[in-house]
Design a protein around this motif. Structure first.
Motif, PDB file in Angstrom:
ATOM      1  N   ASP A   1     -11.247  44.112 -32.921  1.00 28.35           N
ATOM      2  CA  ASP A   1     -11.977  45.192 -33.591  1.00 28.35           C
ATOM      3  C   ASP A   1     -13.313  44.668 -34.105  1.00 28.35           C
ATOM      4  OD1 ASP A   1     -12.921  47.306 -35.030  1.00 28.35           O
ATOM      5  OD2 ASP A   1     -11.029  47.767 -36.015  1.00 28.35           O
ATOM      6  N   ARG A   2     -14.394  45.063 -33.455  1.00 25.29           N
ATOM      7  CA  ARG A   2     -15.739  44.653 -33.869  1.00 25.29           C
ATOM      8  C   ARG A   2     -16.615  45.861 -34.159  1.00 25.29           C
ATOM      9  NH1 ARG A   2     -16.231  39.994 -29.182  1.00 25.29           N
ATOM     10  NH2 ARG A   2     -14.862  38.490 -30.196  1.00 25.29           N
ATOM     11  N   SER A   3     -15.957  46.953 -34.521  1.00 24.21           N
ATOM     12  CA  SER A   3     -16.714  48.169 -34.814  1.00 24.21           C
ATOM     13  C   SER A   3     -17.340  48.073 -36.199  1.00 24.21           C
ATOM     14  CB  SER A   3     -15.797  49.386 -34.746  1.00 24.21           C
ATOM     15  OG  SER A   3     -14.734  49.254 -35.681  1.00 24.21           O
ATOM     16  N   LYS A   4     -18.412  48.811 -36.345  1.00 22.11           N
ATOM     17  CA  LYS A   4     -19.114  48.861 -37.625  1.00 22.11           C
ATOM     18  C   LYS A   4     -19.209  50.323 -38.024  1.00 22.11           C
ATOM     19  CE  LYS A   4     -23.528  47.630 -39.787  1.00 22.11           C
ATOM     20  NZ  LYS A   4     -24.885  47.079 -39.547  1.00 22.11           N
ATOM     21  N   HIS A   5     -18.519  50.683 -39.083  1.00 28.47           N
ATOM     22  CA  HIS A   5     -18.427  52.090 -39.464  1.00 28.47           C
ATOM     23  C   HIS A   5     -19.504  52.428 -40.486  1.00 28.47           C
ATOM     24  CE1 HIS A   5     -14.759  51.607 -37.367  1.00 28.47           C
ATOM     25  NE2 HIS A   5     -14.151  50.940 -38.343  1.00 28.47           N
ATOM     26  N   GLY A   6     -20.370  53.344 -40.116  1.00 26.88           N
ATOM     27  CA  GLY A   6     -21.378  53.838 -41.040  1.00 26.88           C
ATOM     28  C   GLY A   6     -21.177  55.316 -41.273  1.00 26.88           C
ATOM     29  N   PRO A   7     -21.835  55.882 -42.270  1.00 32.32           N
ATOM     30  CA  PRO A   7     -21.686  57.323 -42.523  1.00 32.32           C
ATOM     31  C   PRO A   7     -22.330  58.145 -41.411  1.00 32.32           C
ATOM     32  CG  PRO A   7     -23.422  56.393 -43.895  1.00 32.32           C
ATOM     33  CD  PRO A   7     -22.766  55.241 -43.203  1.00 32.32           C
ATOM     34  N   GLU A   8     -21.773  59.323 -41.189  1.00 31.39           N
ATOM     35  CA  GLU A   8     -22.366  60.234 -40.210  1.00 31.39           C
ATOM     36  C   GLU A   8     -23.711  60.742 -40.717  1.00 31.39           C
ATOM     37  OE1 GLU A   8     -18.846  62.594 -37.947  1.00 31.39           O
ATOM     38  OE2 GLU A   8     -19.199  63.182 -40.017  1.00 31.39           O
ATOM     39  N   PRO A   9     -24.635  61.091 -39.824  1.00 30.78           N
ATOM     40  CA  PRO A   9     -25.870  61.749 -40.279  1.00 30.78           C
ATOM     41  C   PRO A   9     -25.536  63.051 -40.991  1.00 30.78           C
ATOM     42  CG  PRO A   9     -26.031  61.104 -37.955  1.00 30.78           C
ATOM     43  CD  PRO A   9     -24.604  60.911 -38.369  1.00 30.78           C
ATOM     44  N   GLY A  10     -26.337  63.411 -41.974  1.00 33.14           N
ATOM     45  CA  GLY A  10     -26.148  64.704 -42.619  1.00 33.14           C
ATOM     46  C   GLY A  10     -26.248  65.825 -41.602  1.00 33.14           C
ATOM     47  N   TRP A  11     -25.666  66.971 -41.936  1.00 32.28           N
ATOM     48  CA  TRP A  11     -25.595  68.022 -40.921  1.00 32.28           C
ATOM     49  C   TRP A  11     -26.973  68.548 -40.548  1.00 32.28           C
ATOM     50  CZ3 TRP A  11     -27.310  72.981 -41.808  1.00 32.28           C
ATOM     51  CH2 TRP A  11     -27.489  73.386 -43.131  1.00 32.28           C
ATOM     52  N   ARG A  12     -27.937  68.545 -41.495  1.00 31.51           N
ATOM     53  CA  ARG A  12     -29.288  69.010 -41.152  1.00 31.51           C
ATOM     54  C   ARG A  12     -29.944  68.061 -40.160  1.00 31.51           C
ATOM     55  NH1 ARG A  12     -29.018  70.189 -46.700  1.00 31.51           N
ATOM     56  NH2 ARG A  12     -29.346  72.407 -47.196  1.00 31.51           N
ATOM     57  N   LEU A  13     -29.844  66.755 -40.412  1.00 31.62           N
ATOM     58  CA  LEU A  13     -30.405  65.781 -39.478  1.00 31.62           C
ATOM     59  C   LEU A  13     -29.690  65.850 -38.134  1.00 31.62           C
ATOM     60  CD1 LEU A  13     -32.190  63.387 -38.711  1.00 31.62           C
ATOM     61  CD2 LEU A  13     -30.525  61.865 -39.833  1.00 31.62           C
ATOM     62  N   PHE A  14     -28.376  66.046 -38.170  1.00 33.05           N
ATOM     63  CA  PHE A  14     -27.625  66.133 -36.924  1.00 33.05           C
ATOM     64  C   PHE A  14     -28.104  67.306 -36.076  1.00 33.05           C
ATOM     65  CE2 PHE A  14     -24.032  67.762 -34.452  1.00 33.05           C
ATOM     66  CZ  PHE A  14     -23.682  66.622 -33.730  1.00 33.05           C
ATOM     67  N   LEU A  15     -28.305  68.467 -36.695  1.00 29.70           N
ATOM     68  CA  LEU A  15     -28.771  69.629 -35.939  1.00 29.70           C
ATOM     69  C   LEU A  15     -30.174  69.400 -35.382  1.00 29.70           C
ATOM     70  CD1 LEU A  15     -27.460  72.576 -38.159  1.00 29.70           C
ATOM     71  CD2 LEU A  15     -26.504  71.691 -36.028  1.00 29.70           C
ATOM     72  N   VAL A  16     -31.015  68.713 -36.145  1.00 24.94           N
ATOM     73  CA  VAL A  16     -32.354  68.375 -35.627  1.00 24.94           C
ATOM     74  C   VAL A  16     -32.229  67.465 -34.411  1.00 24.94           C
ATOM     75  CG1 VAL A  16     -34.477  67.093 -36.127  1.00 24.94           C
ATOM     76  CG2 VAL A  16     -33.568  68.709 -37.805  1.00 24.94           C
ATOM     77  N   LEU A  17     -31.336  66.486 -34.481  1.00 26.71           N
ATOM     78  CA  LEU A  17     -31.171  65.522 -33.394  1.00 26.71           C
ATOM     79  C   LEU A  17     -30.685  66.175 -32.104  1.00 26.71           C
ATOM     80  CD1 LEU A  17     -29.596  62.592 -35.431  1.00 26.71           C
ATOM     81  CD2 LEU A  17     -31.724  62.482 -34.146  1.00 26.71           C
ATOM     82  N   ILE A  18     -29.852  67.203 -32.199  1.00 27.96           N
ATOM     83  CA  ILE A  18     -29.376  67.830 -30.961  1.00 27.96           C
ATOM     84  C   ILE A  18     -30.293  68.955 -30.494  1.00 27.96           C
ATOM     85  CG2 ILE A  18     -26.968  67.238 -31.396  1.00 27.96           C
ATOM     86  CD1 ILE A  18     -26.498  70.155 -32.150  1.00 27.96           C
ATOM     87  N   ALA A  19     -31.145  69.495 -31.394  1.00 25.61           N
ATOM     88  CA  ALA A  19     -32.036  70.585 -30.985  1.00 25.61           C
ATOM     89  C   ALA A  19     -33.384  70.081 -30.488  1.00 25.61           C
ATOM     90  CB  ALA A  19     -32.233  71.553 -32.149  1.00 25.61           C
ATOM     91  N   ALA A  20     -33.872  68.983 -31.069  1.00 21.38           N
ATOM     92  CA  ALA A  20     -35.229  68.521 -30.760  1.00 21.38           C
ATOM     93  C   ALA A  20     -35.466  68.233 -29.286  1.00 21.38           C
ATOM     94  CB  ALA A  20     -35.545  67.283 -31.610  1.00 21.38           C
ATOM     95  N   PRO A  21     -34.512  67.646 -28.547  1.00 21.01           N
ATOM     96  CA  PRO A  21     -34.816  67.307 -27.152  1.00 21.01           C
ATOM     97  C   PRO A  21     -34.769  68.482 -26.182  1.00 21.01           C
ATOM     98  CG  PRO A  21     -32.956  66.004 -28.021  1.00 21.01           C
ATOM     99  CD  PRO A  21     -33.185  67.142 -28.944  1.00 21.01           C
ATOM    100  N   ALA A  22     -34.186  69.615 -26.594  1.00 20.26           N
ATOM    101  CA  ALA A  22     -33.860  70.676 -25.627  1.00 20.26           C
ATOM    102  C   ALA A  22     -35.085  71.187 -24.882  1.00 20.26           C
ATOM    103  CB  ALA A  22     -33.135  71.820 -26.336  1.00 20.26           C
ATOM    104  N   LEU A  23     -36.098  71.617 -25.605  1.00 18.77           N
ATOM    105  CA  LEU A  23     -37.273  72.204 -24.950  1.00 18.77           C
ATOM    106  C   LEU A  23     -38.067  71.177 -24.156  1.00 18.77           C
ATOM    107  CD1 LEU A  23     -38.730  74.862 -24.529  1.00 18.77           C
ATOM    108  CD2 LEU A  23     -40.108  74.377 -26.574  1.00 18.77           C
ATOM    109  N   PRO A  24     -38.400  70.009 -24.734  1.00 17.08           N
ATOM    110  CA  PRO A  24     -39.142  69.024 -23.917  1.00 17.08           C
ATOM    111  C   PRO A  24     -38.392  68.600 -22.655  1.00 17.08           C
ATOM    112  CG  PRO A  24     -39.172  68.396 -26.230  1.00 17.08           C
ATOM    113  CD  PRO A  24     -38.220  69.525 -26.111  1.00 17.08           C
ATOM    114  N   ALA A  25     -37.079  68.373 -22.762  1.00 17.39           N
ATOM    115  CA  ALA A  25     -36.315  67.942 -21.585  1.00 17.39           C
ATOM    116  C   ALA A  25     -36.307  69.024 -20.516  1.00 17.39           C
ATOM    117  CB  ALA A  25     -34.887  67.589 -21.992  1.00 17.39           C
ATOM    118  N   ALA A  26     -36.116  70.276 -20.926  1.00 15.14           N
ATOM    119  CA  ALA A  26     -36.090  71.369 -19.954  1.00 15.14           C
ATOM    120  C   ALA A  26     -37.446  71.571 -19.308  1.00 15.14           C
ATOM    121  CB  ALA A  26     -35.619  72.657 -20.630  1.00 15.14           C
TER     122      ALA A  26
END
Length: 498
Positions: A285-310
């Motif tokens: 076991d060499r995993s390193k557990h950190g906190p999840e991104p806050g939900w606002r940052l998480f939504l930004v992270l999954i929404a930001a690439p959509a338009l440029p990638a498409a």
């Protein structure tokens, strides 16, 4: 891990090994007594199936649907060979082991055909002509095909001077008439409601009151629409009902056993996936557990690439290595991943540790699955021109999966679902908006879903003992492998690179 906690994994490992061994035994037994001879017919890869030492046999030509391969049709080929036929199964251009791309003119014209249709009909006629010249083959050819191939085979039959019985699986062709093909079996899965109606319509061209499961005749014309229970568009190929109906419709020996390999293929693939769970417990076991991104940052992270990638994939990468669509796919995943990695590095930092032994376990499990898939179920090795395509795709899939692994690491279910849905919706929306540009790339959508189901499951089990960089690298390579191995290849009008 304590011994009590390890016991379930030992049990799963034992059951998985037994399942894999039993499945391989039964799958190889289905091939016993059948000679399988690889051959090339011009530029077309094919396989001849026939009973070992058998006498002169009637010919059957078998081919697959869009995105399929000879392996997907092997249960049918083995069944017919065991029932006394000489079977030639082949890969259409752009699919399976073929090194020739399909014509990029894939959209039907006013006559209902396209450049791709004309090309594949010509290829099928060449295969039929060569198969009829094989030693020990007699009589007019029987034709069997699935989905896309049903239209190709109906058009092919219309151009042959004589043709034997025809079996269309999941048929949609509009070329069937009340007179041709003369002896026609139409098979559908129970869950293919629309295609069942099409099949029934073909029967009612001959007998207006015809029903499913009933054979109707009018002069020299004979029709039958049959339904394979419980299955859909893919499962119909392995259904025992499908195999029996085709054997009884065209083979001389109706008492021969059918090659019902479908359940054994599922058992084999499930067993190989299941083996990864106990294997992961053996890793340090060499995993390193950190906190999840806050939900606002998480939504930004999954929404930001959509338009440029498409947008970038729509406007760049039209032709790479002389093939259409592949550059757009690589660009979409690459842009998506680079944007997410940049935002992650800025706001949270990235885990750059790579555990090579753990990466090796993930890749080994994935490779075993891919080899089993390729041998028994569907073409899944990136051979020929697909090898350089895998390298090109990896330029996009590696950053994509590295970012995905960072965001999915120890994430809750709703986050993992959004991570899967966001790129699917963005790419699907781009394809729907510009089908002339991205329409040839649509097969990446089901491939990506199956990839997450199979290889993503392996990655999640191993991610519990390692960091996201290791998982991202392994899954990035396997996503490139999966797309390169299974995506149909279309030629491009020009050879520009991005």
């Amino acid at each position: 891990m304590s011994p009590p906690a390890f016991r379930p994994r030992i049990l799963v490992a034992v059951l998985a090994v037994v399942a894999v061994g039993l499945a391989i035994l039964m799958l190889e037994r289905a091939r016993a007594g059948i000679e399988r001879t690889p051959m090339m017919i011009g530029t077309t890869p094919a396989t001849l199936y026939r009973a070992a030492g058998g006498p002169e046999a009637p010919l059957a030509v078998v081919t697959h649907g869009f995105g399929g391969s000879r392996q997907m049709m092997e249960a049918i080929s083995l069944t017919l060979a065991r029932a006394g036929m000489a079977v030639v199964s082949f890969d259409f251009h752009g699919q399976g082991r073929s090194v020739m791309p399909m014509s990029p003119d894939a959209f039907p014209n006013e006559q209902g055909s396209s450049g791709t249709t004309v090309q594949l009909v010509r290829q099928t006629l060449e295969v039929v002509e060569a198969a009829r010249a094989l030693p020990g083959v007699a009589g007019p050819p029987a034709l069997i095909g699935h989905s896309m191939a049903t239209d190709i085979l109906v058009r092919t039959a219309d151009r042959l001077t004589d043709v034997g019985p025809v079996a269309l699986i999941s048929a949609y062709s509009r070329e069937v008439t009340p007179e041709t093909p003369a002896r026609l079996l139409i098979l559908s899965g129970q869950r293919e409601g629309g295609l069942r109606e099409v099949a029934l319509g073909m029967v009612r061209q001959v007998a207006p009151d015809g029903a499913e499961g009933e054979t109707v005749e009018a002069g020299l014309v004979e029709r039958r629409a049959a339904v394979a229970p419980l299955v859909g568009h893919a499962g119909v190929l392995w259904s025992p009902t499908t195999l029996r109906e085709i054997r009884d419709w065209m083979a001389p020996n109706r008492a021969a056993p059918v090659a019902a390999t479908g359940p054994w293929i599922l058992l084999l693939l499930a067993g190989l996936v299941a083996l990864v769970w106990p294997a992961a417990a053996l890793l340090p076991d060499r995993s390193k557990h950190g906190p999840e991104p806050g939900w606002r940052l998480f939504l930004v992270l999954i929404a930001a690439p959509a338009l440029p990638a498409a947008l970038l994939s729509l406007n760049l990468g039209a032709s790479v290595l002389g093939l259409a669509g592949i550059g757009r796919i690589a660009l979409f995943f690459g842009v998506w991943g680079v944007i997410q990695l940049g935002l992650l590095a800025h706001y949270r930092g990235l885990d750059r540790r790579v555990n090579l032994p753990t990466l090796a376990v993930l890749l080994a499990g994935s490779l075993l699955f891919a080899l089993a898939m390729d041998r028994y179920a569907a073409a899944f090795l990136p051979t020929g021109p697909r090898l350089p395509l895998m390298g090109l795709l990896a330029l996009g899939t590696l950053p994509f999966m590295l970012a995905h692994a960072h965001l999915a690491h120890r994430a809750r279910l709703w986050r993992r679902l959004l991570l899967a849905l966001a790129p699917l919706l963005a790419l699907g929306g781009a394809i729907a908006a510009e089908p002339e540009r991205l329409g040839l790339s649509f097969t990446v959508l089901p491939v990506f879903l199956l990839f997450l189901l199979v290889f993503g499951t392996m990655g999640r089990w191993i991610a519990r003992v390692t960091g996201p960089a290791t998982i991202g690298l392994g899954l990035g390579l396997m996503l490139a492998w999966s797309i390169a191995a299974s995506t149909p290849l279309f030629g491009a009008a020009s050879r520009t690179v991005f």
